[in-house]
Write an enzyme that holds these catalytic residues in place. Structure first.
Site, PDB file in Angstrom:
ATOM      1  N   ASP A  20      65.785 101.611 -69.546  1.00 47.94           N
ATOM      2  CA  ASP A  20      66.430 100.306 -69.421  1.00 47.94           C
ATOM      3  C   ASP A  20      67.117 100.320 -68.059  1.00 47.94           C
ATOM      4  OD1 ASP A  20      68.084  98.128 -69.401  1.00 47.94           O
ATOM      5  OD2 ASP A  20      69.191  98.652 -71.224  1.00 47.94           O
ATOM      6  N   LYS A  25      71.161  90.503 -63.006  1.00 49.48           N
ATOM      7  CA  LYS A  25      72.112  91.257 -62.190  1.00 49.48           C
ATOM      8  C   LYS A  25      71.589  91.388 -60.757  1.00 49.48           C
ATOM      9  CE  LYS A  25      73.110  93.207 -66.563  1.00 49.48           C
ATOM     10  NZ  LYS A  25      74.429  92.742 -66.831  1.00 49.48           N
ATOM     11  N   TRP A  50      74.843 100.079 -74.387  1.00 51.74           N
ATOM     12  CA  TRP A  50      73.473  99.549 -74.349  1.00 51.74           C
ATOM     13  C   TRP A  50      72.487 100.564 -74.900  1.00 51.74           C
ATOM     14  CZ3 TRP A  50      73.704  94.705 -74.469  1.00 51.74           C
ATOM     15  CH2 TRP A  50      74.635  93.993 -73.713  1.00 51.74           C
TER      16      TRP A  50
HETATM   17  C1  LIG Z   1      72.037  98.102 -69.134  1.00 53.49           C
HETATM   18  C2  LIG Z   1      71.900  96.842 -69.947  1.00 53.49           C
HETATM   19  N1  LIG Z   1      70.972  96.796 -70.910  1.00 53.49           N
HETATM   20  C3  LIG Z   1      70.790  95.702 -71.664  1.00 53.49           C
HETATM   21  C4  LIG Z   1      71.563  94.583 -71.478  1.00 53.49           C
HETATM   22  C5  LIG Z   1      71.327  93.387 -72.348  1.00 53.49           C
HETATM   23  O1  LIG Z   1      70.602  92.485 -71.624  1.00 53.49           O
HETATM   24  P1  LIG Z   1      70.195  91.043 -72.201  1.00 53.49           P
HETATM   25  O2  LIG Z   1      71.461  90.264 -72.273  1.00 53.49           O
HETATM   26  O3  LIG Z   1      69.248  90.563 -71.145  1.00 53.49           O
HETATM   27  O4  LIG Z   1      69.567  91.225 -73.508  1.00 53.49           O
HETATM   28  C6  LIG Z   1      72.527  94.571 -70.461  1.00 53.49           C
HETATM   29  C7  LIG Z   1      73.341  93.369 -70.217  1.00 53.49           C
HETATM   30  O5  LIG Z   1      74.326  93.354 -69.536  1.00 53.49           O
HETATM   31  C8  LIG Z   1      72.705  95.730 -69.700  1.00 53.49           C
HETATM   32  O6  LIG Z   1      73.629  95.789 -68.727  1.00 53.49           O
END
Ligand SMILES: Cc1ncc(COP(=O)(O)O)c(C=O)c1O
Length: 381
Positions: free
Chosen positions: A193, A217, A123
Site C-alpha cells: 500500500d 496525496k 492502515w
Molecule cells: C497509507 C494509506 N492507506 C490507505 C488509506 C485509505 O485510503 P482511501 O481513503 O483511498 O481508501 C490511506 C488514507 O489516508 C492511507 O494513508
C-alpha cells in the site's frame, strides 16, 4: 533556500506572492492534499472546454477519443515515471485504497492460502483485517505496543515460508514512519500500500507484485486508485470472483469496464505532467528530501519539540511530533492557523502535530512553518 531544491524552485512558478494572489494558505493536510497551483489553474481552464474539444472536462464521455487520449497519457506517465516493466498492468480503479485491502487478498489468495502482514500503523491493521476475510493472514511484525514509532529493519521479522505474499504499508500516513528500503522477503512476493508516498520516493516496481495507492496525496484528487499488477499477480486470480472485484475485468477493458472517474484521471495526468516537467521522480525525491530535512532539523534543534518516529524510520512525507508541554499543542495549532498554516492537526491516534509534505507542497510552505515554529518557541519555550 536549500541548494538541492533551488534548481527546481527556479522552474516552479509557485512563490509566496503567487499563493497570496489566490488567498491560498500553506496547506499541510494529509489528504486530499495541496496540488501544484499550475495544475489547479490548468484544471480550472479545462472545465468549460477540454483541450479545444468543445466538451467541458466534467461533461465529456469516457468513450470519446478526447478522454481516451487522457487516460492513455496518464497510464504512459505512470509507466515512465515509475519505470513500470512492460509486462505489468496499470489500472485506475475506484473504491479507494480501502477496497484494495480486500481486493488484493480476494484476487491473490485461493482456498487455504496464507499471507503475512507487516503491521506498522492503522492502515496496515485495516489491510490485515480485510485480508483475513479471505485467507489465513497474520501479522509477522507489529509495533503497536511502542505506538507505531518505527518500521521493521532487515532481520527484525520473519515471514511464514508458505505465505503466498507479504503485505506492507510503505509510508504510515498517521504515524509518520516510512521504509527507506524495500522489505527483504527473500524469494517471497510483495504487495504494498503506497498511498502516501507513491511518486514521492524511490520504488523498485519490479520487486513488487501488487502496488496500490489512493491518488489523493501525491497523484491528484480523491476517487482514483492506482493499481499496478505483475504477471504473477494476474496468474493467481481464480474463477468466479464478483465482476467488479476481479482485476482481469479492468485489465481487459483498460480501466473502462464501467464509467471511470474521468475528472480524477484528468487531474492525475496533469499532476504527473507537472512531475515530468520538474525533474521526474528524481526531482520529486530531491524536493521531498529537502523539505523534510528542513523540518526535522528544526525538530531536532530543541527539546521543545518531540518527534514521534524513531530517527531511522522517519517519513519524508508525513512529519509527526508532539510538544514537550502538551497543553501548548492546541495553542500552536490555533496560532498556526491564524498565521496561514493549515492542516497541521495530528491524527487522533497520535495527537500532536503532523505536517504532510507531499509533492504539491512547495518548500516555501515548509520555510514558513519553520519560521513560525521558531517564533512560537521563542515566545512559549
Ligand atoms: C497509507 C494509506 N492507506 C490507505 C488509506 C485509505 O485510503 P482511501 O481513503 O483511498 O481508501 C490511506 C488514507 O489516508 C492511507 O494513508
Amino acid at each position: 533556500m536549500n541548494p538541492i531544491y533551488m534548481r527546481w524552485a527556479e522552474r516552479l512558478v509557485i512563490t509566496r506572492a503567487h499563493m497570496a494572489e489566490h488567498g491560498r494558505i500553506h496547506n499541510f493536510g494529509a489528504g486530499p492534499a495541496v496540488l501544484p497551483l499550475e495544475v489547479v489553474k490548468d484544471v480550472a481552464s479545462s472545465l468549460p472546454n477540454l483541450s479545444g474539444s468543445g466538451f467541458g472536462l466534467l461533461e465529456v464521455s469516457h468513450r470519446s477519443t478526447f478522454f481516451q487520449e487522457v487516460i492513455d497519457s496518464a497510464m504512459g506517465r505512470v509507466r515512465r515515471i515509475l519505470s513500470v516493466p512492460d509486462d505489468y498492468h496499470i489500472l485506475f480503479l475506484q473504491g479507494g485504497a480501502s477496497t484494495q485491502f480486500y481486493m488484493t487478498a480476494l484476487n491473490l489468495l485461493g482456498d487455504g492460502d496464507k499471507a503475512d502482514f507487516l503491521v506498522t500503523g492503522g492502515w496496515s491493521q485495516k489491510a490485515l483485517k480485510e485480508a483475513n476475510r479471505i485467507g489465513d493472514c497474520v501479522a509477522s511484525w507489529d509495533d503497536s505496543d511502542r505506538g507505531f514509532k518505527s518500521v521493521p529493519m532487515k532481520g527484525e521479522f520473519e515471514v511464514r515460508e508458505d505465505a503466498t505474499y507479504v503485505h506492507y504499508t510503505s509510508n504510515n500516513t498517521l504515524f509518520g514512519t516510512q521504509y527507506h528500503e524495500t522489505p527483504d522477503v527473500g524469494q517471497g512476493h510483495l504487495v504494498v500500500d503506497a498511498s502516501s508516498d507513491i511518486c514521492g520516493v524511490p520504488i523498485d516496481v519490479s520487486a513488487h507484485d501488487v502496488i496500490y495507492a489512493g491518488a489523493q496525496k501525491n497523484l491528484g484528487p480523491s476517487g482514483v486508485t492506482l493499481v499496478i499488477l505483475s504477471p504473477w499477480a494476474v496468474s493467481r486470480i481464480g474463477e468466479g470472483l464478483p465482476t467488479m472485484l476481479d482485476y482481469r475485468t479492468h485489465i481487459s477493458k483498460g480501466s473502462m469496464f464501467n464509467t471511470p472517474n474521468t475528472f480524477g484521471i484528468f487531474v492525475l495526468d496533469r499532476v504527473l505532467s507537472w512531475v515530468e516537467e520538474n525533474g521526474g521522480l528524481q526531482g520529486a525525491i530531491e524536493r521531498n528530501r529537502a523539505k523534510s530535512t528542513l523540518l526535522y532539523e528544526e525538530l531536532d534543534r530543541t527539546p521543545f519539540w518531540i518527534p514521534h518516529a524513531d530517527a531511522e524510520s522517519r517519513s519524508v512525507m508525513n512529519v509527526t511530533w508532539r510538544m514537550r508541554e502538551e497543553e501548548l499543542e492546541s495553542v500552536f495549532l490555533e496560532e498556526a492557523n491564524k498565521a496561514g498554516l493549515g492542516g497541521l492537526k495530528g491524527h487522533r491516534s497520535v495527537g500532536g502535530i503532523r505536517a504532510s509534505l507531499y509533492n504539491g507542497c512547495p518548500i516555501e510552505s515548509v520555510e514558513a512553518l519553520v519560521d513560525f515554529m521558531r517564533r512560537f518557541e521563542s515566545i512559549h519555550g
